[in-house]
Structure formats: C-alpha cells, structure tokens
Design an enzyme around this catalytic site. Structure first.
Site, mmCIF file in Angstrom:
data_model
loop_
_atom_site.group_PDB
_atom_site.id
_atom_site.type_symbol
_atom_site.label_atom_id
_atom_site.label_comp_id
_atom_site.label_asym_id
_atom_site.label_seq_id
_atom_site.Cartn_x
_atom_site.Cartn_y
_atom_site.Cartn_z
ATOM 1 N N ASP A 1 0.848 -1.191 0.000
ATOM 2 C CA ASP A 1 0.000 0.000 0.000
ATOM 3 C C ASP A 1 0.880 1.236 0.000
ATOM 4 O O ASP A 1 2.004 1.193 0.523
ATOM 5 C CB ASP A 1 -0.925 0.015 1.218
ATOM 6 C CG ASP A 1 -2.010 1.075 1.059
ATOM 7 O OD1 ASP A 1 -3.017 0.788 0.400
ATOM 8 O OD2 ASP A 1 -1.821 2.211 1.548
ATOM 9 N N TYR B 1 -2.572 11.930 3.158
ATOM 10 C CA TYR B 1 -3.023 11.027 4.233
ATOM 11 C C TYR B 1 -2.340 11.358 5.548
ATOM 12 O O TYR B 1 -2.949 11.334 6.612
ATOM 13 C CB TYR B 1 -2.752 9.569 3.856
ATOM 14 C CG TYR B 1 -3.634 9.087 2.723
ATOM 15 C CD1 TYR B 1 -4.915 8.607 2.990
ATOM 16 C CD2 TYR B 1 -3.217 9.128 1.408
ATOM 17 C CE1 TYR B 1 -5.739 8.177 1.962
ATOM 18 C CE2 TYR B 1 -4.023 8.699 0.373
ATOM 19 C CZ TYR B 1 -5.293 8.227 0.658
ATOM 20 O OH TYR B 1 -6.101 7.819 -0.357
HETATM 21 O O1 1CP Z 1 -3.333 -4.758 -7.155
HETATM 22 C C1 1CP Z 1 -3.201 -3.725 -6.479
HETATM 23 O O2 1CP Z 1 -3.105 -2.617 -7.023
HETATM 24 C C2 1CP Z 1 -3.232 -3.854 -5.016
HETATM 25 C C3 1CP Z 1 -2.083 -3.219 -4.294
HETATM 26 C C4 1CP Z 1 -2.433 -1.835 -3.780
HETATM 27 C C5 1CP Z 1 -2.093 -0.618 -4.355
HETATM 28 C C6 1CP Z 1 -1.405 -0.371 -5.694
HETATM 29 C C7 1CP Z 1 -3.108 -1.557 -2.559
HETATM 30 C C8 1CP Z 1 -3.647 -2.538 -1.604
HETATM 31 N N1 1CP Z 1 -3.113 -0.209 -2.369
HETATM 32 C C9 1CP Z 1 -2.521 0.390 -3.456
HETATM 33 C C10 1CP Z 1 -2.261 1.813 -3.688
HETATM 34 C C11 1CP Z 1 -3.017 2.815 -2.919
HETATM 35 N N2 1CP Z 1 -3.403 2.795 -1.612
HETATM 36 C C12 1CP Z 1 -3.387 4.069 -3.463
HETATM 37 C C13 1CP Z 1 -3.038 4.536 -4.838
HETATM 38 C C14 1CP Z 1 -3.946 3.889 -5.834
HETATM 39 C C15 1CP Z 1 -5.266 4.561 -5.957
HETATM 40 O O3 1CP Z 1 -5.277 5.763 -6.238
HETATM 41 O O4 1CP Z 1 -6.275 3.865 -5.829
HETATM 42 C C16 1CP Z 1 -4.050 4.786 -2.469
HETATM 43 C C17 1CP Z 1 -4.646 6.169 -2.588
HETATM 44 C C18 1CP Z 1 -4.058 3.984 -1.298
HETATM 45 C C19 1CP Z 1 -4.581 4.317 0.037
HETATM 46 C C20 1CP Z 1 -5.609 3.337 0.437
HETATM 47 N N3 1CP Z 1 -5.327 2.106 0.947
HETATM 48 C C21 1CP Z 1 -6.992 3.411 0.247
HETATM 49 C C22 1CP Z 1 -7.740 4.580 -0.389
HETATM 50 C C23 1CP Z 1 -8.415 5.403 0.640
HETATM 51 C C24 1CP Z 1 -9.011 6.648 0.006
HETATM 52 O O5 1CP Z 1 -8.435 7.729 0.158
HETATM 53 O O6 1CP Z 1 -10.058 6.534 -0.643
HETATM 54 C C25 1CP Z 1 -7.567 2.219 0.708
HETATM 55 C C26 1CP Z 1 -9.005 1.842 0.768
HETATM 56 C C27 1CP Z 1 -6.470 1.400 1.135
HETATM 57 C C28 1CP Z 1 -6.549 0.003 1.630
HETATM 58 C C29 1CP Z 1 -6.144 -0.977 0.603
HETATM 59 N N4 1CP Z 1 -4.889 -1.053 0.047
HETATM 60 C C30 1CP Z 1 -4.833 -2.112 -0.827
HETATM 61 C C31 1CP Z 1 -6.133 -2.720 -0.826
HETATM 62 C C32 1CP Z 1 -6.531 -3.925 -1.635
HETATM 63 C C33 1CP Z 1 -6.936 -1.995 0.077
HETATM 64 C C34 1CP Z 1 -8.387 -2.239 0.431
HETATM 65 C C35 1CP Z 1 -8.491 -3.052 1.675
HETATM 66 C C36 1CP Z 1 -8.479 -4.509 1.421
HETATM 67 O O7 1CP Z 1 -9.019 -4.989 0.393
HETATM 68 O O8 1CP Z 1 -7.972 -5.275 2.208
#
Ligand code: 1CP
Length: 344
Positions: free
Chosen positions: A75, A152
C-alpha cells in the site's frame, strides 16, 4: 537484466510490441474471491508484512487474467509507520492515522527510514514474485508520490476536500515543503530498493494531485515528484507517473518526469497523448465503471481506447483508476481478451 525485456517494459520505453500490454490498477484485491478468502484471516497490514502471502495475492490476478504485469501487493501508506505514524485500517477499510502531521515540530519528529529493513517484507515479496513469473510478465513496483502520501499523513486518513493538507500548504508552505522533502527521500529510496529486489518497472501514484491548481502543483509539489523520478533514472527502469483529475496538470506532470504518463478516463487518450508529447508512453484509460456496463458497451469502450492509441508504440492498456471492489472478475478477463484480439 533479461535479453529481451517484457512487453510491458518495452511499451513503457516507447518500443514496438506484438500485442498491447495490459494490466489493471488494483488488480489484486477485493473483487477477487481468492483475495477475499485470505482477507478473512488476515488484515491488510498483516498481508503486507508476510512476503509469502503478499506474493500469493500478487500472483492471483496474473493467474486468473493472464495480464502482462504483476503489481506487488502493498500500500502507498506503508512507509508511514516506520516514519513514526500510527497507521491502521478501520473496519470500512479506509486508512486511519492517529497522529497526523500538521506542524513543523511533527515534521521534524519524523524518523529516517532504512527501507531495506523497515520495508523488507515488500522487497522480499518482490523477490518471490520475480522468481515465480516468466520473464514476459513484468513485476511492477510502486509507491505513492510525496503529495498523495502527504495528504493522508496530514489529514489522518482519506479526505474529500484536502482541507488540512491545503491549509498547511497555503498557511505554512515551508513546513509543507519540508514534509514533501522527507517523503520524497523515503519514496526514492524505497523505489530504488524495489528495483534492486527485481521490479522491472515502477509506478508512482499521485492519485490526488488533481485537487490542486496548476500553480500550486508546479510550485509546491512537482519539484518533489521530479526529485523522486530523477533519483531513479540511473537504475534504467521505466517509471509510470500516474494521477487522476489531471486534465489541467498533464503538461506540468509530464515535465516532472516519467517514461509513461498515466491518464484517467476524463480525457480522451489521443488528446492526452498529444499533450504529453509523442516522446512519452501513455497508460490508460478505460473508466473503471465501464466494467459494469453490458458486454457490448464495455467492448465498444475498450475499442475506443485502442482506436485512440491508434496502434502507436508506447501504449499500455489500463483503467483510468483502480478496479472497484464490486467488479465482476469475468468482465476484467473479457477486457484482457479484447485488448489481445484487437492489437495482435
Ligand atoms: O493490485 C493492487 O493494485 C493492489 C495493491 C495496492 C495498491 C497499488 C493496494 C492494496 N493499495 C494500493 C495503492 C493505494 N493505496 C493508493 C493509490 C492507488 C489509488 O489511487 O487507488 C491509495 C490512494 C491507497 C490508500 C488506500 N489504501 C486506500 C484509499 C483510501 C481513500 O483515500 O479513498 C484504501 C481503501 C487502502 C486500503 C487498501 N490497500 C490495498 C487494498 C486492496 C486496500 C483495500 C483493503 C483490502 O481490500 O484489504
């Protein structure tokens, strides 16, 4: 370094490829039942801390979809805990930081990070994934860009208006810049370590820069992004520079750097490519919600992106932003097959 680079890497360098490479932002995650099965036992940070599990989750979409790239499961907020921030993921799965950074003292108190030890599990996951995959599939490392991570760190979580972030940027620009400078140092070191661990290409996610005016972006943000990208140049690995809502920022984003500019769906791909210049590759830009449309409509939109790319070298097919959790996995596979069929 392999003799012939993976198609995704070649396209990122603007070189011709047999078939347009395709992968999806957020391709590992909640839309996959095999990911949800693991998430029932382990939290997000627990997965990231266990290299074998992170590697497995990284490989799941590669097996199911046959994509050209494997983005490492991690992440963008992982560098924050070693800097001294208390990061957690609440039930709703959004990030929460208990001690947000809003003062000069808080920036000064940030700890230096030895990325090899503090972020070792992600680096080990990259080694495992690289060893597992054939050379045609690129391993994609990534990090958040300084501004998006800072948003963040300052807000303490996700934000709609970036009120605290902009309050700091407008009211205490020196403190804001000092924060971005610290983040740029950690991000550059982390990405370099990912490349040493085996990442073939890296993506810098500046997901939320679209909230800024072009002037604020150019003065307060772009210099730190540019510093990260410039630090990676000697490693010889292409950099994808991605943001959303960047219709007013494409030129300054391209000026900040990146072999590939990531484009969201709000701009036609051909127009965006013209603006960033034909010397750059582009990545994008299907609307993630198109995967919820009827098949014919989805395929029409895939074809439209491909038509706008016009078969020119240097297009990587992707969405304009990440896959949504409710996306039907079969529709994702349909997109992969269509891109392959249409660009063979
Ligand atoms: O295949 C993949 O891309 C998964 C790996 C990954 C990546 C590239 C995760 C796992 N997070 C990210 C990048 C990430 N994390 C970004 C940049 C990408 C984007 O713009 O979408 C951002 C802004 C985050 C921060 C974050 N982490 C958020 C967004 C919150 C918001 O501001 O809206 C969330 C929900 C997370 C948790 C997260 N990280 C990853 C996943 C799969 C999740 C969801 C929780 C889960 O499924 O367990």
């Amino acid at each position: 370094v392999t003799a012939v680079a993976a198609p995704l890497v070649r396209a990122a360098r603007g070189e011709p490829v047999d078939t347009t490479p395709v992968w999806f932002m957020r391709q590992a995650g909640r839309y996959l039942p095999e990911y949800r099965a693991i998430r029932e036992r382990l939290g997000l940070l627990e997965i990231c801390a266990r290299p074998e599990v992170a590697a497995e989750v990284t490989l799941q979409p590669v097996r199911r979809l046959g994509v050209d790239g494997a983005i490492i499961f991690a992440d963008i907020l992982l560098p924050l805990p070693p800097m001294g921030l208390d990061l957690g993921f609440a039930k709703g799965e959004g990030p929460v930081i208990a001690n947000p950074v809003r003062t000069a003292a808080a920036v000064a108190a940030l700890r230096d990070v030895d990325v090899e030890s503090a972020l070792g599990p992600t680096l080990e996951a990259i080694r495992l994934v690289r060893a597992e995959l054939p050379p045609e599939v690129a391993v994609i490392g990534f990090a958040g860009a300084p501004f998006t991570i800072a948003s963040y760190a300052v807000e303490g979580g996700a934000a709609r208006h970036f009120l605290e972030t902009k309050r700091l940027m407008y009211g205490a620009p020196d403190v804001f810049r000092a924060l971005l400078e610290r983040l740029a140092g950690v991000v550059a070191a982390f990405l370099a370590a990912q490349v040493r661990a085996g990442a073939d290409v890296v993506q810098l996610f500046d997901s939320w820069v679209g909230a800024l005016t072009p002037d604020d972006y150019a003065r307060c943000v772009a210099p730190f992004t540019a510093r990260v990208i410039a630090a990676l140049a000697p490693l010889g690995v292409p950099v994808i520079h991605f943001g959303t809502g960047t219709g007013a920022l494409l030129e300054p984003m391209a000026a900040a750097g990146g072999d590939v500019i990531g484009v969201d769906w709000r701009l036609p791909l051909d127009e965006a490519w013209r603006r960033v210049g034909s010397a750059r590759a582009v990545q994008g830009n299907l609307d993630p919600v198109a995967l919820f449309a009827p098949r014919g409509e989805l395929l029409r939109r895939v074809d439209d992106v491909l038509a706008r790319a016009g078969g020119r070298a240097g297009h990587i097919f992707n969405l304009g932003h990440g896959l949504l959790p409710a996306t039907p996995p079969d529709m994702v596979r349909l997109v992969v097959d269509r891109v392959r069929e249409r660009t063979r």
